[in-house]
Scaffold this motif. Structure first.
Motif, short mmCIF file in Angstrom:
data_model
loop_
_atom_site.label_atom_id
_atom_site.label_comp_id
_atom_site.label_asym_id
_atom_site.label_seq_id
_atom_site.Cartn_x
_atom_site.Cartn_y
_atom_site.Cartn_z
N GLY A 113 0.81 -1.21 0.00
CA GLY A 113 0.00 0.00 0.00
C GLY A 113 0.84 1.26 0.00
N PRO A 114 0.27 2.39 -0.46
CA PRO A 114 0.98 3.66 -0.43
C PRO A 114 0.80 4.37 0.90
N ALA A 115 1.76 5.22 1.24
CA ALA A 115 1.68 6.07 2.43
C ALA A 115 1.51 7.51 1.97
N LEU A 116 0.62 8.24 2.62
CA LEU A 116 0.35 9.64 2.29
C LEU A 116 0.74 10.52 3.47
N VAL A 117 1.15 11.76 3.17
CA VAL A 117 1.53 12.67 4.26
C VAL A 117 1.33 14.12 3.83
N ASP A 118 0.90 14.91 4.79
CA ASP A 118 0.84 16.37 4.67
C ASP A 118 2.07 16.91 5.38
N VAL A 119 3.02 17.46 4.64
CA VAL A 119 4.30 17.84 5.23
C VAL A 119 4.32 19.27 5.76
N ASP A 120 3.26 20.03 5.59
CA ASP A 120 3.25 21.43 5.99
C ASP A 120 3.42 21.58 7.50
N LYS A 121 4.19 22.60 7.90
CA LYS A 121 4.41 22.86 9.32
C LYS A 121 3.08 23.16 10.01
N VAL A 122 2.24 23.92 9.33
CA VAL A 122 0.86 24.11 9.76
C VAL A 122 0.00 23.35 8.76
N PRO A 123 -0.44 22.13 9.08
CA PRO A 123 -1.13 21.28 8.10
C PRO A 123 -2.35 21.97 7.50
N ASP A 124 -2.46 21.85 6.16
CA ASP A 124 -3.60 22.44 5.48
C ASP A 124 -4.65 21.41 5.08
N ILE A 179 10.03 -4.69 -1.62
CA ILE A 179 9.27 -3.95 -0.61
C ILE A 179 7.80 -4.33 -0.81
N ILE A 180 7.23 -5.02 0.15
CA ILE A 180 5.86 -5.52 -0.03
C ILE A 180 4.89 -4.94 0.99
N THR A 181 5.36 -4.05 1.85
CA THR A 181 4.49 -3.45 2.86
C THR A 181 4.46 -1.94 2.71
N LYS A 182 3.49 -1.33 3.33
CA LYS A 182 3.32 0.12 3.28
C LYS A 182 4.41 0.82 4.09
N PRO A 183 5.08 1.82 3.53
CA PRO A 183 6.07 2.58 4.31
C PRO A 183 5.41 3.34 5.45
N ALA A 184 6.19 3.65 6.47
CA ALA A 184 5.74 4.51 7.56
C ALA A 184 6.41 5.87 7.39
N VAL A 185 5.69 6.94 7.69
CA VAL A 185 6.20 8.30 7.48
C VAL A 185 6.04 9.11 8.77
N ALA A 186 7.09 9.85 9.11
CA ALA A 186 7.03 10.77 10.26
C ALA A 186 7.67 12.09 9.86
N VAL A 187 6.97 13.20 10.08
CA VAL A 187 7.51 14.53 9.85
C VAL A 187 7.97 15.06 11.20
N ILE A 188 9.28 15.07 11.40
CA ILE A 188 9.83 15.39 12.71
C ILE A 188 10.11 16.88 12.85
N GLU A 189 10.69 17.48 11.82
CA GLU A 189 10.97 18.91 11.87
C GLU A 189 11.20 19.44 10.47
N ASP A 190 11.01 20.75 10.32
CA ASP A 190 11.32 21.48 9.09
C ASP A 190 10.61 20.91 7.86
N GLU A 191 9.41 20.39 8.04
CA GLU A 191 8.61 19.88 6.93
C GLU A 191 9.35 18.80 6.13
N THR A 192 10.24 18.07 6.80
CA THR A 192 11.02 17.01 6.13
C THR A 192 10.50 15.65 6.58
N PRO A 193 9.89 14.90 5.67
CA PRO A 193 9.39 13.57 6.05
C PRO A 193 10.51 12.55 6.17
N ASN A 194 10.42 11.70 7.18
CA ASN A 194 11.33 10.57 7.36
C ASN A 194 10.56 9.31 7.00
#
Length: 208
Positions: A113-124, A179-194
């Motif tokens: 599966g795909p992973a989606l993320v809103d990277v904005d510092k103030v999420p829109d 890669i057969i599983t969905k990635p995990a995403v974390a936005v820790i700082e500066d709008e940069t996803p890990n």
């Protein structure tokens, strides 16, 4: 129309990809959509384009009557991968297992599966990135935003390989690192996803 009225998509395989729901700006209108991968190629080797697509469909309306999604991105095939671990030929070493081929002949596809993320510092509330992995060990990124906000023109969204576990040392020899599983995403700082993900397929695993 009903589901029975919709034509089958010729590049859709046996999809195990759980759809990811997100809100985008489609032609300037806030729209809820579902993203998913096209899955394993279950139509045979004569259908080489099956299973290597990412689809986006309207979450409320579904696809058009001709089966067309709102958008579709087709990912390229790579050269045949080699096995990381080949079963020894000698029966003294392989516990009676059948010697394995040194190459992987499964078609490259998008089973996870795909992973989606809103990277904005103030999420829109709009999706900015999509991440998905393929059987060749490549992690793909689809960028949907601009420096000033959502990109309302889907045709301008760009996709690229951001990491290649199948050729991590850039020696040109592809190793089997699906890669057969969905990635995990974390936005820790500066709008940069890990992005966090794993690769599978240890060829030494028992098959019985």
């Amino acid at each position: 129309g009903s589901c029975a009225d919709i034509s089958a998509d010729t590049s859709l395989g046996e999809t195990w990809s759980k759809p990811a729901l997100g809100r985008i700006s489609y032609s300037g209108q806030p729209t809820w959509v579902a993203f998913f991968g096209s899955g394993y190629n279950n139509l045979g080797s004569q259908h080489k384009n099956v299973g290597r697509s990412v689809y986006m469909v309207d979450a409320y309306e579904g696809p058009a009557l001709d089966g067309a999604p709102l958008a579709q991105w087709n990912l390229k095939e790579e050269a045949t991968s080699v096995r990381e671990h080949v079963t020894p030929v000698s029966n003294d070493d392989n516990d009676g297992c059948t010697p394995a081929s040194t190459q992987i002949d499964i078609d490259n596809t998008l089973p996870g599966g795909p992973a989606l993320v809103d990277v904005d510092k103030v999420p829109d509330g709009f999706v900015d990135r999509l991440y998905i992995g393929d059987l060749e060990g490549r992690l793909w990124k689809l960028a949907m935003d601009t420096p000033s906000g959502p990109n309302t023109n889907v045709d301008q969204w760009k996709h690229c390989v951001m990491f290649d576990a199948g050729d991590h040392d850039a020696d040109g020899v592809r190793n089997w690192a699906p890669i057969i599983t969905k990635p995990a995403v974390a936005v820790i700082e500066d709008e940069t996803p890990n992005i966090y993900f794993g690769t599978g397929a240890d060829d030494r695993a028992p098959d019985d």
